[in-house]
Design an enzyme around this catalytic site. Structure first.
Site, mmCIF file in Angstrom:
data_model
loop_
_atom_site.group_PDB
_atom_site.id
_atom_site.type_symbol
_atom_site.label_atom_id
_atom_site.label_comp_id
_atom_site.label_asym_id
_atom_site.label_seq_id
_atom_site.Cartn_x
_atom_site.Cartn_y
_atom_site.Cartn_z
ATOM 1 C CB CYS A 130 -0.953 -0.008 1.185
ATOM 2 S SG CYS A 130 -0.187 -0.478 2.743
ATOM 3 C CG HIS A 244 -0.470 4.264 4.565
ATOM 4 N ND1 HIS A 244 -1.126 3.982 5.737
ATOM 5 C CD2 HIS A 244 -0.006 3.069 4.099
ATOM 6 C CE1 HIS A 244 -1.073 2.674 5.966
ATOM 7 N NE2 HIS A 244 -0.395 2.100 4.988
HETATM 8 N N1 NAP Z 1 -5.130 -3.019 5.420
HETATM 9 C C1 NAP Z 1 -4.457 -2.428 4.440
HETATM 10 O O1 NAP Z 1 -4.375 -1.199 4.370
HETATM 11 C C2 NAP Z 1 -3.767 -3.255 3.381
HETATM 12 C C3 NAP Z 1 -3.237 -2.574 2.289
HETATM 13 C C4 NAP Z 1 -2.580 -3.316 1.280
HETATM 14 C C5 NAP Z 1 -2.500 -4.683 1.379
HETATM 15 N N2 NAP Z 1 -3.029 -5.311 2.463
HETATM 16 C C6 NAP Z 1 -2.930 -6.783 2.500
HETATM 17 O O2 NAP Z 1 -4.245 -7.286 2.258
HETATM 18 C C7 NAP Z 1 -4.425 -8.514 2.982
HETATM 19 C C8 NAP Z 1 -5.648 -8.369 3.895
HETATM 20 O O3 NAP Z 1 -5.387 -7.337 4.823
HETATM 21 P P1 NAP Z 1 -6.533 -6.715 5.759
HETATM 22 O O4 NAP Z 1 -5.928 -5.482 6.284
HETATM 23 O O5 NAP Z 1 -7.846 -6.658 5.070
HETATM 24 O O6 NAP Z 1 -6.587 -7.807 6.935
HETATM 25 P P2 NAP Z 1 -7.767 -8.126 7.971
HETATM 26 O O7 NAP Z 1 -8.639 -6.938 8.150
HETATM 27 O O8 NAP Z 1 -7.100 -8.710 9.154
HETATM 28 O O9 NAP Z 1 -8.613 -9.270 7.208
HETATM 29 C C9 NAP Z 1 -8.091 -10.564 7.043
HETATM 30 C C10 NAP Z 1 -9.084 -11.417 6.253
HETATM 31 O O10 NAP Z 1 -8.502 -12.729 6.103
HETATM 32 C C11 NAP Z 1 -9.473 -13.685 6.527
HETATM 33 N N3 NAP Z 1 -8.876 -14.905 7.065
HETATM 34 C C12 NAP Z 1 -8.186 -15.059 8.228
HETATM 35 N N4 NAP Z 1 -7.829 -16.348 8.386
HETATM 36 C C13 NAP Z 1 -8.291 -17.023 7.304
HETATM 37 C C14 NAP Z 1 -8.267 -18.378 6.885
HETATM 38 N N5 NAP Z 1 -7.651 -19.322 7.626
HETATM 39 N N6 NAP Z 1 -8.857 -18.703 5.711
HETATM 40 C C15 NAP Z 1 -9.462 -17.765 4.963
HETATM 41 N N7 NAP Z 1 -9.543 -16.455 5.298
HETATM 42 C C16 NAP Z 1 -8.956 -16.091 6.461
HETATM 43 C C17 NAP Z 1 -10.250 -12.977 7.604
HETATM 44 O O11 NAP Z 1 -11.468 -13.665 7.813
HETATM 45 P P3 NAP Z 1 -12.173 -13.720 9.272
HETATM 46 O O12 NAP Z 1 -12.876 -12.409 9.438
HETATM 47 O O13 NAP Z 1 -13.094 -14.881 9.148
HETATM 48 O O14 NAP Z 1 -11.084 -13.929 10.279
HETATM 49 C C18 NAP Z 1 -10.416 -11.610 6.956
HETATM 50 O O15 NAP Z 1 -11.454 -11.654 6.002
HETATM 51 C C19 NAP Z 1 -3.106 -8.774 3.723
HETATM 52 O O16 NAP Z 1 -2.283 -9.584 2.941
HETATM 53 C C20 NAP Z 1 -2.493 -7.374 3.829
HETATM 54 O O17 NAP Z 1 -1.096 -7.404 3.946
HETATM 55 C C21 NAP Z 1 -3.673 -4.627 3.454
#
Ligand code: NAP
Length: 341
Positions: A130, A244
């Site tokens: 990001c 950010h």
């Molecule tokens: N947040 C940001 O600003 C951002 C920006 C760029 C990239 N990213 C990347 O995008 C990805 C997601 O980030 P996020 O911030 O959205 O994280 P998050 O809010 O923690 O969401 C994680 C997601 O993964 C799911 N999950 C967890 N364990 C799982 C499993 N065993 N099988 C299938 N699904 C599972 C969760 O489902 P449950 O709700 O059921 O636990 C939830 O839907 C990461 O790789 C992160 O590095 C994030």
């Protein structure tokens, strides 16, 4: 309207996955069947989307059967375990995790910079980090003026960069402060974030730099096709909920005037110029994360020459802010999916 595509979101309940759903609606993406996949904890919950009731399913390889496009919004280990299964079943994947970004046969795409790279995908395309997307969208039009050879970057990264758990920690801490209570133990970050700054994002990667700090150089080289690009980056987590911010100094091979830089940024896709220190209200003077949240443009301001660079025109410094859940993740992924249509 293009033919409808069956779309699955892996990690549909998280910060990025939830935003992807909104982006699909806003951008009128031609969705046929929609599958929302998450962990077993979320399976069975119902999400309303565009008049449909979609039941969240536990993410398993079989769930990708019949899907045309899979948007990945889960952590690296889950992406590694499941997304190759989606490709094997014929889907094209756009993934937000770090898992595949530097793989040689995986394009790493920012549509404003290298949309052409989508063409050589072998079923998997990665969305960049990001902070990398937010820093590179305004760097690219300046690179086209003078060829960037070096970047010095400090990032000020929002709590939601660590997903729902990151937002929850900051909100709980702010709530406790508001109620005059003792602060809860940190749950997402190494320390309290409210009233604090944490100068570490990721783990140690290279000569004292963290994994997050090295992404801007390693991913930037691949996206901009600049294998010699040098980046010196410091990443800091700040007590901001969303968006950010980055301070960036660029060093050019050819001189670039401030006038040309401003003109190029004003015309650049995905960029909004907010650069007027004399404006009446602060949010018209320079970008601030409060005002860049929940929209897709990278706002750029505080554009000035690098007075530490003795060679006239060889250095420019600017400040930019962008919503990292949208343009830094969900919107970028949906834009890439649009390139596939
Ligand atoms: N947040 C940001 O600003 C951002 C920006 C760029 C990239 N990213 C990347 O995008 C990805 C997601 O980030 P996020 O911030 O959205 O994280 P998050 O809010 O923690 O969401 C994680 C997601 O993964 C799911 N999950 C967890 N364990 C799982 C499993 N065993 N099988 C299938 N699904 C599972 C969760 O489902 P449950 O709700 O059921 O636990 C939830 O839907 C990461 O790789 C992160 O590095 C994030």
């Amino acid at each position: 309207m293009a033919d409808k595509k069956n779309v699955a979101i892996l990690g549909a309940t998280g910060a990025v996955g939830t935003q992807m759903l909104e982006c699909l609606t806003e951008r009128d993406f031609p969705v046929g069947e929609l599958k929302l996949l998450a962990s077993a904890r979320s399976a069975g919950k119902v999400v309303e989307w565009c008049g449909r009731e979609v039941v969240i399913e536990e993410a398993r390889p079989e769930a990708f059967e019949g899907m045309d496009i899979v948007l990945g919004a889960a952590d690296d280990d889950i992406a590694k375990a499941l997304l190759p299964e989606a490709v094997r079943r014929g889907a094209t994947v756009v993934d937000n995790s770090h898992a595949f970004r530097l793989d040689e046969d995986v394009p790493l795409v920012v549509p404003e910079i290298n949309p052409q790279d989508v063409a050589w995908n072998k079923g998997l395309i990665s969305n960049p980090n990001c902070a990398t997307i937010i820093g590179l969208v305004p760097t690219w039009p300046l690179h086209k003026l003078g060829h960037v050879s070096r970047m010095i970057v400090s990032t000020y990264q929002a709590a939601s960069g660590a997903g729902v758990p990151g937002m929850r920690q900051l909100e709980n801490e702010l709530g406790a402060i508001g109620r005059g209570e003792e602060l809860p133990e940190p749950t997402a970050f190494v320390d309290q974030l409210a009233s604090n700054l944490i100068p570490q994002i990721g783990s140690e990667k290279f000569e004292g730099f963290t994994s997050e700090e090295m992404k801007l150089q390693n991913e930037g080289r691949k996206i901009m096709h600049l294998p010699e690009l040098r980046v010196n980056c410091t990443c800091v987590r700040v007590p901001v909920l969303r968006s950010h911010s980055e301070s960036i100094t660029l060093e050019f091979e050819e001189p670039v005037s401030l006038e040309d830089a401003r003109e190029a940024l004003a015309a650049a896709p995905g960029v909004k110029l907010v650069d007027d220190l004399g404006a009446d209200v602060a949010h018209d003077r320079y970008p601030m994360p409060l005002y860049t949240s929940d929209q897709d443009l990278i706002w750029v301001g505080r554009i000035r020459r690098d007075i530490s660079n003795p060679e006239q025109g060889r250095g420019i410094t600017f400040w930019c802010c962008g919503d990292q859940i949208r343009k830094g993740a969900a919107t970028n992924a949906v834009q890439v999916a649009e390139l596939l249509l």
